[in-house]
Scaffold this motif. Structure first.
Motif, PDB file in Angstrom:
ATOM      1  N   GLU A  80       0.817  -1.359  -0.069  1.00 40.23           N
ATOM      2  CA  GLU A  80      -0.001  -0.015   0.001  1.00 40.23           C
ATOM      3  C   GLU A  80       0.819   1.384  -0.089  1.00 40.23           C
ATOM      4  N   ALA A  81       2.130   1.146   0.772  1.00 34.71           N
ATOM      5  CA  ALA A  81       2.750   2.377   0.874  1.00 34.71           C
ATOM      6  C   ALA A  81       3.377   2.796  -0.559  1.00 34.71           C
ATOM      7  N   ALA A  84       0.654   4.269  -2.735  1.00 35.07           N
ATOM      8  CA  ALA A  84       0.202   5.447  -2.460  1.00 35.07           C
ATOM      9  C   ALA A  84       1.539   6.580  -2.817  1.00 35.07           C
ATOM     10  N   ILE A  85       2.652   6.097  -2.564  1.00 36.17           N
ATOM     11  CA  ILE A  85       3.920   7.001  -2.768  1.00 36.17           C
ATOM     12  C   ILE A  85       4.157   7.133  -4.176  1.00 36.17           C
ATOM     13  N   ALA A 105       9.496   5.142   3.469  1.00 34.69           N
ATOM     14  CA  ALA A 105       8.486   5.770   4.674  1.00 34.69           C
ATOM     15  C   ALA A 105       8.679   5.257   5.893  1.00 34.69           C
ATOM     16  N   ARG A 143       7.344  12.861  -1.221  1.00 37.26           N
ATOM     17  CA  ARG A 143       6.051  12.101  -1.227  1.00 37.26           C
ATOM     18  C   ARG A 143       6.178  10.777  -0.267  1.00 37.26           C
ATOM     19  N   ALA A 144       7.186  10.268   0.093  1.00 39.21           N
ATOM     20  CA  ALA A 144       7.371   9.293   0.867  1.00 39.21           C
ATOM     21  C   ALA A 144       7.405   9.718   2.327  1.00 39.21           C
ATOM     22  N   TRP A 147       3.741  10.740   2.963  1.00 40.48           N
ATOM     23  CA  TRP A 147       2.708   9.465   3.210  1.00 40.48           C
ATOM     24  C   TRP A 147       2.962   9.035   4.459  1.00 40.48           C
ATOM     25  N   THR A 151       0.395   9.073   7.757  1.00 43.41           N
ATOM     26  CA  THR A 151      -0.347   7.740   8.091  1.00 43.41           C
ATOM     27  C   THR A 151       0.361   7.428   9.634  1.00 43.41           C
ATOM     28  N   GLU A 182      -2.984  14.960  -3.296  1.00 37.63           N
ATOM     29  CA  GLU A 182      -3.120  13.585  -3.555  1.00 37.63           C
ATOM     30  C   GLU A 182      -2.651  12.875  -2.178  1.00 37.63           C
ATOM     31  N   LEU A 183      -1.953  13.330  -1.339  1.00 38.49           N
ATOM     32  CA  LEU A 183      -1.481  12.703   0.099  1.00 38.49           C
ATOM     33  C   LEU A 183      -1.951  13.097   1.061  1.00 38.49           C
TER      34      LEU A 183
END
Ligand code: ATR
Length: 286
Positions: A80-81, A84-85, A105, A143-144, A147, A151, A182-183
């Protein structure tokens, strides 16, 4: 003999082979496993990866700049990570299939100091209200980070990192707006550093010796005690950003610590064993 490697372009400067070889030695696996470096140009990435996955000699690879998005695109399965990233830094080859993960992440979360973790025991759980984090940059590393922070860490231990309210600043504001939408983060044009429990620099500023305070929306005086400042840039010396943060009493985390933590998570995926963080730290800081 299962081989491992980091694939990048260029890759000669990578500290991953020394770090992962030290980790394998510490686990008593150095005779069985090896970890090398493969310099692969973007035009060749797809073909080489398909060959590695099919040949059966490699258990997996770390993927670094500029291949992380292409690595995810090549995957048969992804966490999932990673999805998403939109990027993968860890690939496992299983029965000819490519399985993608993103340990950047989790590596960021694990590199954070205990002061940001909270106990899951009754009473002293969630902090009052969500703590705020500022991410500088809007590229793959950002992005990493966004996220991961939005999270939080999976609460499977006594201590965990609850999700942050994440603000994103970027030199090119439109990119910050796109990534934030987006995140589940918020774009910010003119952040006030003192508002944040955590500040993470994912931009390239500092890599070529630039003054971070000329290029980032921070002043050398803007940090405070109790704050945590992470700079993904690393070199021999603490970066000017981290030096200023430390001088103001903030807790600092450098890019080498993140490298170690993401590498340890990758090695765990391939071998199923938890490597010695200390052995890996001493190998990267030599
Ligand atoms: P990565 O995948 O490592 O994050 P990237 O996608 O090339 O790499 O992103 C680099 C980041 O550093 C971007 O956020 C970039 O800002 P722009 O989107 O405005 O280009 C940022 N960056 C690079 N040089 C910078 C500078 N001199 N000042 C401010 N930000 C800079």
């Amino acid at each position: 003999m299962p081989n491992l490697a980091v694939i990048g372009h260029p890759v000669a400067h990578s500290r991953s082979p020394a770090m992962q070889t030290a980790a394998l030695s510490g686990l008593g696996l150095a005779g069985e496993w090896s970890y090398g470096a493969l310099d692969v140009a973007p035009a060749d990435f797809e073909a080489i990866l398909a060959e590695l996955a099919a040949a059966g000699e490699y258990a997996g690879v770390n993927v670094t700049v500029p291949h992380k998005e292409a690595a995810l695109a090549m995957a048969d399965e992804a966490t999932e990570a990673a999805r998403a990233i939109g990027a993968a830094n860890t690939l496992s080859f299983r029965d000819g299939l490519i399985v993608a993960a993103n340990t950047d992440a989790g590596g960021l979360l694990r590199s954070l100091p205990e002061s940001l973790a909270v106990s899951r025991d009754m009473g002293n759980g969630e902090p009052d209200g969500m703590r705020r984090a500022l991410v500088l940059g809007a590229g793959g590393a950002a992005r990493a980070a966004i996220w991961a922070l939005a999270t939080g860490e999976e609460p499977d231990g006594p201590q965990w990192i609850p999700p942050f309210a994440v603000d994103v600043w970027n030199r090119t504001a439109e990119r910050a707006e796109g990534v934030a939408a987006e995140l589940a983060a918020e774009p910010v044009a003119d952040p006030t550093a003192a508002d944040y429990a955590l500040i993470v620099n994912t931009t390239a500023v500092g890599l070529a010796g630039e003054d971070p305070f000329e290029h980032l929306p921070l002043g050398a005086e803007s940090f405070r005690p109790g704050q945590v400042v992470v700079d993904m840039v690393y070199g021999e010396e603490p970066s000017p950003l981290l030096a200023a943060a430390a001088a103001a009493g903030a807790t600092t985390v450098d890019g080498l610590e993140m490298l170690v933590q993401q590498g340890a998570l990758s090695l765990q995926i391939w071998t199923g064993e938890e490597p010695s963080i200390e052995a890996m730290r001493s190998a990267v800081r030599l």
